[in-house]
Design a protein around this motif. Structure first.
Motif, PDB file in Angstrom:
ATOM      1  N   UNK A  27      -5.303 -11.005   4.420  1.00 15.72           N
ATOM      2  CA  UNK A  27      -3.859 -11.106   4.679  1.00 15.72           C
ATOM      3  C   UNK A  27      -3.305 -12.492   4.369  1.00 15.72           C
ATOM      4  N   UNK A  28      -4.191 -13.447   4.136  1.00 15.31           N
ATOM      5  CA  UNK A  28      -3.728 -14.797   3.810  1.00 15.31           C
ATOM      6  C   UNK A  28      -3.074 -14.793   2.434  1.00 15.31           C
ATOM      7  N   UNK A  29      -1.940 -15.440   2.280  1.00 12.73           N
ATOM      8  CA  UNK A  29      -1.292 -15.457   0.961  1.00 12.73           C
ATOM      9  C   UNK A  29      -2.065 -16.347  -0.008  1.00 12.73           C
ATOM     10  N   UNK A  30      -1.930 -16.044  -1.288  1.00 10.88           N
ATOM     11  CA  UNK A  30      -2.478 -16.945  -2.299  1.00 10.88           C
ATOM     12  C   UNK A  30      -1.741 -18.272  -2.193  1.00 10.88           C
ATOM     13  N   UNK A  35       5.869 -29.094  -6.896  1.00 10.45           N
ATOM     14  CA  UNK A  35       5.837 -29.975  -8.065  1.00 10.45           C
ATOM     15  C   UNK A  35       5.029 -31.240  -7.805  1.00 10.45           C
ATOM     16  N   UNK A  36       4.815 -31.570  -6.532  1.00 10.99           N
ATOM     17  CA  UNK A  36       4.032 -32.753  -6.177  1.00 10.99           C
ATOM     18  C   UNK A  36       2.541 -32.459  -6.092  1.00 10.99           C
ATOM     19  N   UNK A  37       2.139 -31.244  -6.471  1.00 10.08           N
ATOM     20  CA  UNK A  37       0.730 -30.882  -6.446  1.00 10.08           C
ATOM     21  C   UNK A  37       0.217 -30.432  -5.093  1.00 10.08           C
ATOM     22  N   UNK A  38       1.043 -30.549  -4.056  1.00  5.00           N
ATOM     23  CA  UNK A  38       0.625 -30.200  -2.704  1.00  5.00           C
ATOM     24  C   UNK A  38       0.854 -28.723  -2.419  1.00  5.00           C
ATOM     25  N   UNK A  39       0.026 -28.175  -1.535  1.00  9.86           N
ATOM     26  CA  UNK A  39       0.250 -26.821  -1.057  1.00  9.86           C
ATOM     27  C   UNK A  39       1.668 -26.719  -0.518  1.00  9.86           C
ATOM     28  N   UNK A  40       2.382 -25.671  -0.912  1.00  9.72           N
ATOM     29  CA  UNK A  40       3.779 -25.566  -0.518  1.00  9.72           C
ATOM     30  C   UNK A  40       3.900 -25.447   1.000  1.00  9.72           C
ATOM     31  N   UNK A  41       4.954 -26.026   1.588  1.00  7.60           N
ATOM     32  CA  UNK A  41       5.149 -25.912   3.038  1.00  7.60           C
ATOM     33  C   UNK A  41       5.212 -24.463   3.508  1.00  7.60           C
ATOM     34  N   UNK A  42       5.753 -23.568   2.670  1.00  6.29           N
ATOM     35  CA  UNK A  42       5.849 -22.167   3.049  1.00  6.29           C
ATOM     36  C   UNK A  42       4.465 -21.543   3.174  1.00  6.29           C
ATOM     37  N   UNK A  43       3.575 -21.838   2.212  1.00  7.35           N
ATOM     38  CA  UNK A  43       2.218 -21.295   2.280  1.00  7.35           C
ATOM     39  C   UNK A  43       1.478 -21.863   3.478  1.00  7.35           C
ATOM     40  N   UNK A  44       1.602 -23.178   3.685  1.00  8.81           N
ATOM     41  CA  UNK A  44       0.933 -23.807   4.832  1.00  8.81           C
ATOM     42  C   UNK A  44       1.419 -23.203   6.147  1.00  8.81           C
ATOM     43  N   UNK A  45       2.726 -22.961   6.252  1.00  2.50           N
ATOM     44  CA  UNK A  45       3.274 -22.393   7.484  1.00  2.50           C
ATOM     45  C   UNK A  45       2.714 -20.998   7.741  1.00  2.50           C
ATOM     46  N   UNK A  46       2.584 -20.188   6.691  1.00  2.07           N
ATOM     47  CA  UNK A  46       2.026 -18.848   6.856  1.00  2.07           C
ATOM     48  C   UNK A  46       0.557 -18.916   7.266  1.00  2.07           C
ATOM     49  N   UNK A  49       0.510 -19.854  11.031  1.00  2.00           N
ATOM     50  CA  UNK A  49       0.904 -18.743  11.906  1.00  2.00           C
ATOM     51  C   UNK A  49      -0.266 -17.775  12.079  1.00  2.00           C
ATOM     52  N   UNK A  50      -0.950 -17.459  10.992  1.00  2.00           N
ATOM     53  CA  UNK A  50      -2.052 -16.515  11.074  1.00  2.00           C
ATOM     54  C   UNK A  50      -3.229 -17.090  11.858  1.00  2.00           C
ATOM     55  N   UNK A  51      -3.483 -18.389  11.683  1.00  2.00           N
ATOM     56  CA  UNK A  51      -4.637 -19.008  12.342  1.00  2.00           C
ATOM     57  C   UNK A  51      -4.387 -19.322  13.806  1.00  2.00           C
ATOM     58  N   UNK A  52      -3.125 -19.449  14.183  1.00  2.00           N
ATOM     59  CA  UNK A  52      -2.793 -19.967  15.513  1.00  2.00           C
ATOM     60  C   UNK A  52      -3.412 -19.159  16.643  1.00  2.00           C
ATOM     61  N   UNK A  96      -9.708 -18.426   0.229  1.00  2.00           N
ATOM     62  CA  UNK A  96      -8.399 -18.583   0.870  1.00  2.00           C
ATOM     63  C   UNK A  96      -8.571 -18.973   2.337  1.00  2.00           C
ATOM     64  N   UNK A  97      -9.574 -18.381   3.001  1.00  2.00           N
ATOM     65  CA  UNK A  97      -9.833 -18.728   4.400  1.00  2.00           C
ATOM     66  C   UNK A  97     -10.247 -20.188   4.517  1.00  2.00           C
ATOM     67  N   UNK A  98     -11.090 -20.661   3.599  1.00  2.00           N
ATOM     68  CA  UNK A  98     -11.506 -22.064   3.615  1.00  2.00           C
ATOM     69  C   UNK A  98     -10.322 -22.981   3.372  1.00  2.00           C
ATOM     70  N   UNK A  99      -9.432 -22.592   2.467  1.00  2.99           N
ATOM     71  CA  UNK A  99      -8.228 -23.380   2.195  1.00  2.99           C
ATOM     72  C   UNK A  99      -7.343 -23.450   3.425  1.00  2.99           C
ATOM     73  N   UNK A 100      -7.192 -22.311   4.093  1.00  4.39           N
ATOM     74  CA  UNK A 100      -6.368 -22.283   5.299  1.00  4.39           C
ATOM     75  C   UNK A 100      -6.944 -23.189   6.379  1.00  4.39           C
TER      76      UNK A 100
END
Length: 315
Positions: A27-30, A35-46, A49-52, A96-100
């Motif tokens: 269920x984790x998003x890709x 543009x700064x090379x960083x994981x987007x805030x939207x992806x990080x927020x999702x 929420x899932x890990x919390x 994806x789980x490791x990234x999260x």
């Protein structure tokens, strides 16, 4: 016989955390990058929420922060993720789980434009043996050493260990090594006299710093000890600046920790506090099928966003 104690720097995921995270990994998003090379805030927020709501996730995050960021600590950790990858539906879901998980204490960063977020580091026998993708010794260094803002963390996920049983990882607390130097050597290392490699197609690390000092004299939470032994390979051994850098290298080797990464182990190094390297792989690599040779995946992490305008680089 008394069982051997597990080194403190190794972090095993609680079994109940592994079970639930593996179930939710699909269920984790890709990951999406800005543009700064960083994981987007939207992806990080999702991710967050899932890990919390996962069991013992706060304990895991606190342990990582303690091992990685306490100045008097070692500044690195080895996360044991093999069970998570075994339990996940696919290797992609496991990654994806490791990234999260890493996003809980830092922001994933793709520094090299030509590579994916997780950069493969295989065993290419045609490569110069001094390079990380070859089979030879990879001396102490921090990654992207010649930038204004090197990544705060460098992480290496072991997909396949060396079937020859070698290739030990090396980590050394660089701030302690600097503290053991004499005043004359330490003072020379503050001069912008050092150059390393090429610099192109990079994002999120600021501009090139050429030449750069090894010691930028900033606090350890902000600055780096910009050391890589590779820049000394063809240097004049009689040069006073080279001699000072070699003195630092000797102290790094004196204080290094040495260990093997197994399948699913992820080494995370705080580059403000540590240098890392690797011993040579076992002999006979040419007889090992390519798809069985050692394979790592590398990811960089940014602890906090910095802007190049915040620092003036003096050549």
């Amino acid at each position: 016989m008394t069982p051997l104690s597990v080194p403190e720097y190794r972090v095993a995921l609680p079994k109940e955390l592994v079970a639930e995270l593996a179930q939710r990994a699909a269920d984790l998003p890709e990951w999406r990058l800005g543009d700064d090379g960083l994981l987007s805030p939207e992806t990080a927020a999702r991710y967050h929420v899932l890990l919390a709501g996962l069991p013992r996730i706060g304990e895991f995050t606190a342990t990582c922060h303690r091992l990685l960021n306490v100045p008097e600590g070692e500044g690195f950790a080895v996360l044991e993720l093999a069970e998570l990858f075994d339990a996940a539906d696919s290797e992609e879901a496991g990654l994806r789980a490791a990234t999260a998980l890493t996003s809980l204490f830092a922001t994933p960063l793709r520094a090299f434009d030509r590579w994916p977020l997780w950069k493969p580091l295989g065993t290419n026998l045609a490569i110069d043996p001094m390079r990380a993708t070859g089979s030879g010794y990879n001396p102490m260094h921090i990654d992207v050493v010649n930038s204004i803002f090197p990544p705060d963390y460098s992480a290496l996920l072991c997909v396949r260990p060396d079937p020859r049983g070698q290739g030990h990882s090396l980590v050394s607390q660089v701030r302690r090594a600097v503290d053991r130097l004499g005043y004359a050597d330490a003072e020379l290392l503050t001069h912008p006299k050092y150059v390393d490699g090429s610099f192109f197609e990079l994002t999120g690390v600021g501009e090139e710093w050429k030449p750069f000092p090894i010691l930028d004299e900033l606090p350890s939470t902000e600055g780096f000890v910009r050391f890589t032994a590779k820049m000394l390979a063809d240097a004049d051994p009689t040069d006073q600046y080279v001699k000072a850098a070699r003195s630092l290298e000797r102290e790094l080797i004196l204080g290094q920790r040495r260990f093997l990464l197994g399948r699913g182990d992820m080494l995370i190094v705080n580059q403000h506090l540590c240098c890392h390297g690797r011993e040579a792989l076992g002999g006979g690599q040419e007889d090992v099928p390519e798809d069985e040779r050692r394979l790592l995946l590398q990811i960089f992490l940014r602890g906090q966003v910095r802007h190049t305008a915040e620092r003036e680089v003096v050549a």
